[in-house]
Design a protein around this motif. Structure first.
Motif, PDB file in Angstrom:
ATOM      1  N   GLY A 247       0.800  -1.225   0.000  1.00 29.37           N
ATOM      2  CA  GLY A 247       0.000   0.000   0.000  1.00 29.37           C
ATOM      3  C   GLY A 247       0.828   1.268   0.000  1.00 29.37           C
ATOM      4  O   GLY A 247       0.547   2.214  -0.735  1.00 29.37           O
ATOM      5  N   CYS A 248       1.891   1.283   0.833  1.00 26.26           N
ATOM      6  CA  CYS A 248       2.637   2.546   1.004  1.00 26.26           C
ATOM      7  C   CYS A 248       4.129   2.403   0.717  1.00 26.26           C
ATOM      8  O   CYS A 248       4.867   3.385   0.765  1.00 26.26           O
TER       9      CYS A 248
ATOM     10  N   ARG B 107      -5.620  -0.052   8.367  1.00 26.80           N
ATOM     11  CA  ARG B 107      -6.584   0.733   9.141  1.00 26.80           C
ATOM     12  C   ARG B 107      -7.045   1.984   8.376  1.00 26.80           C
ATOM     13  O   ARG B 107      -8.198   2.404   8.481  1.00 26.80           O
ATOM     14  N   LEU B 108      -6.137   2.555   7.603  1.00 26.70           N
ATOM     15  CA  LEU B 108      -6.510   3.715   6.774  1.00 26.70           C
ATOM     16  C   LEU B 108      -7.561   3.312   5.748  1.00 26.70           C
ATOM     17  O   LEU B 108      -8.563   3.995   5.556  1.00 26.70           O
ATOM     18  N   THR B 109      -7.321   2.192   5.080  1.00 25.36           N
ATOM     19  CA  THR B 109      -8.198   1.768   3.989  1.00 25.36           C
ATOM     20  C   THR B 109      -9.557   1.295   4.510  1.00 25.36           C
ATOM     21  O   THR B 109     -10.590   1.642   3.948  1.00 25.36           O
TER      22      THR B 109
ATOM     23  N   LEU C 268      -3.889   7.764  -9.064  1.00 24.00           N
ATOM     24  CA  LEU C 268      -3.683   7.676 -10.508  1.00 24.00           C
ATOM     25  C   LEU C 268      -3.076   6.317 -10.877  1.00 24.00           C
ATOM     26  O   LEU C 268      -3.498   5.687 -11.856  1.00 24.00           O
ATOM     27  N   LEU C 269      -2.132   5.839 -10.091  1.00 20.71           N
ATOM     28  CA  LEU C 269      -1.540   4.521 -10.364  1.00 20.71           C
ATOM     29  C   LEU C 269      -2.576   3.410 -10.197  1.00 20.71           C
ATOM     30  O   LEU C 269      -2.612   2.467 -10.998  1.00 20.71           O
ATOM     31  N   ASN C 270      -3.415   3.525  -9.173  1.00 20.71           N
ATOM     32  CA  ASN C 270      -4.495   2.534  -9.019  1.00 20.71           C
ATOM     33  C   ASN C 270      -5.379   2.520 -10.263  1.00 20.71           C
ATOM     34  O   ASN C 270      -5.793   1.465 -10.733  1.00 20.71           O
TER      35      ASN C 270
ATOM     36  N   ASP D 128      -7.357  -1.493  -6.782  1.00 15.56           N
ATOM     37  CA  ASP D 128      -7.124  -0.620  -5.620  1.00 15.56           C
ATOM     38  C   ASP D 128      -5.991  -1.162  -4.754  1.00 15.56           C
ATOM     39  O   ASP D 128      -6.171  -1.452  -3.578  1.00 15.56           O
ATOM     40  N   ALA D 129      -4.821  -1.306  -5.339  1.00 11.25           N
ATOM     41  CA  ALA D 129      -3.704  -1.936  -4.615  1.00 11.25           C
ATOM     42  C   ALA D 129      -2.995  -0.952  -3.686  1.00 11.25           C
ATOM     43  O   ALA D 129      -2.584  -1.320  -2.590  1.00 11.25           O
ATOM     44  N   LEU D 130      -2.862   0.291  -4.124  1.00  9.36           N
ATOM     45  CA  LEU D 130      -2.100   1.268  -3.342  1.00  9.36           C
ATOM     46  C   LEU D 130      -3.007   1.977  -2.345  1.00  9.36           C
ATOM     47  O   LEU D 130      -4.176   2.239  -2.636  1.00  9.36           O
TER      48      LEU D 130
END
Ligand SMILES: Nc1nc2c(ncn2[C@@H]2O[C@H](COP(=O)(O)OP(=O)(O)OP(=O)(O)O)[C@@H](O)[C@H]2O)c(=O)[nH]1
Ligand SMILES: [Mg+2]
Length: 349
Positions: free
Chosen positions: A6-7, A35-37, A169-171, A177-179
């Protein structure tokens, strides 16, 4: 250990308080991304966590086509002074994101002209410009084309200010929704590499905007300050000496107004309070932090004054939006929390 998908941070299982922590040895995401997602829970803020010089140095040392991601709503704050020099003159594709936040009345050609004029004034050269809206497939195809035309077999590096929309944008480019994405500046923590359609892409941590209002408020206020839908301009007709408070975040004083108007382009969750200039100080004193909220963490204010020269002039406050002033106005004074950037410019719209 693996890197978080993710990060991009190297994961660890020993200290829950440090970035990269995961309770499970073989998970793909660190606890913070999880937790963010899933819960929109920030856990800890990383807005001051990544040294912008370190990020830029690593980008410079990495071969690849640069896609510079720029938030069109927060255009002035997203500029990077001397970017051509900092990147050793490498080719840059500018990908303008969040066009969906700008009013429909602003046509793409007018927006492109505005961007090229501003880049010219800042002495910034780019190879190509692509304007992107959330969900618009056509503009994504334009970006693919620009990448193919300019890549010369190289990897592609997405870079830009924090919160510009690089990971989003990359997703979209990988249709997955990987990032991890979030409204909190400082979401991506390290270089994060992936292959999409046979091209190697690199997501990078945002370059901190310490002069943005977003970096100077409590995180829980971000959803009130960052617009989530297309801006609805709020129009005021002006006469005499007037003052506008944008919550408790900024104040704009306008002297000598005649047949003039002031149009605000900012989140509709922010209250704009108008008063006569002669009452403005007393109102600010009395209501700051109550009727006039949210407020910034910095309680001292800096003032900037200009005479109005352009027929239509924008007062832009980094991270907050802008006010377009037209008609006869003698001078404009802007109060912003100390350290927050502001720009007087020829109107965008
Ligand atoms: N309205 C709108 N919001 C967008 C768009 N692109 C990104 N966002 C939002 O902008 C915020 C930041 O997006 P990210 O993709 O996390 O930005 P980033 O540049 O990767 O941020 P850092 O990793 O912190 O540098 C999120 O709330 C996104 O939903 C867009 O085209 N339109
Ligand atoms: Mg990111």
């Amino acid at each position: 250990m693996k890197k978080c998908k993710g990060c991009g941070i190297l994961m660890q299982t020993s200290d829950p308080k440090l970035p990269g922590y995961t309770p499970k040895e073989n998970s793909d995401y660190c606890q913070r991304c999880f937790r963010l997602t899933h819960y929109d829970d920030l856990m800890y803020s990383m807005k001051k966590g990544i040294d912008p010089d370190y990020v830029l140095d690593r980008i410079v040392n990495r071969k690849g086509l640069i896609v510079w991601v720029v938030d069109l709503f927060d255009f002035e704050a997203n500029l990077i002074e001397g970017i051509n020099r900092k990147l050793d003159g490498r080719d840059i594709i500018l990908a303008g994101t969040k066009k969906d936040l700008l009013p429909d009345t602003l046509k793409p050609q007018k927006l492109a002209d505005f961007i090229f004029t501003r880049l010219g004034e800042e002495n910034i050269q780019i190879k190509e410009l692509v304007l992107l809206s959330k969900k618009d497939q056509e503009s994504l195809d334009d970006l693919w084309e620009a990448i193919e035309d300019n890549r010369k077999g190289q990897d592609v590096i997405l870079m830009g200010r924090a919160n510009a929309g690089k990971s989003t944008l990359l997703n979209r480019l990988m249709a997955e929704d990987a990032l991890t994405i979030s409204r909190y500046p400082g979401t991506t923590l390290d270089f994060n590499e992936m292959d999409i359609n046979g091209i190697h892409f690199i997501d990078t941590p945002g370059i901190e905007i310490d002069h943005s209002i977003l970096m100077n408020v409590d995180e829980k206020e971000l959803k009130n300050i960052i617009p989530s839908t297309a801006l609805k301009p709020t129009v005021f007709q002006l006469k005499g000496d007037q003052s506008f408070a944008i919550g408790g975040l900024a104040r704009i004083d306008l002297k000598g107004c005649e047949k003039a108007s002031c149009v605000f382009y900012c989140s509709d969750r922010l209250q704009i309070q108008r008063s006569k200039l002669e009452n403005a100080d007393a109102l600010w004193e009395k209501h700051y932090g109550e009727l006039l909220q949210p407020v910034a963490t910095e309680k001292q204010f800096a003032r900037f004054t200009t005479v109005k020269k352009e027929d239509k002039m924008d007062v832009v406050i980094d991270g907050l939006g802008w006010a377009c002033i037209s008609g006869t106005v003698q001078n404009v004074t802007v109060h912003v929390p100390k350290g927050v950037g502001m720009t007087f410019r020829k109107a965008m719209i």
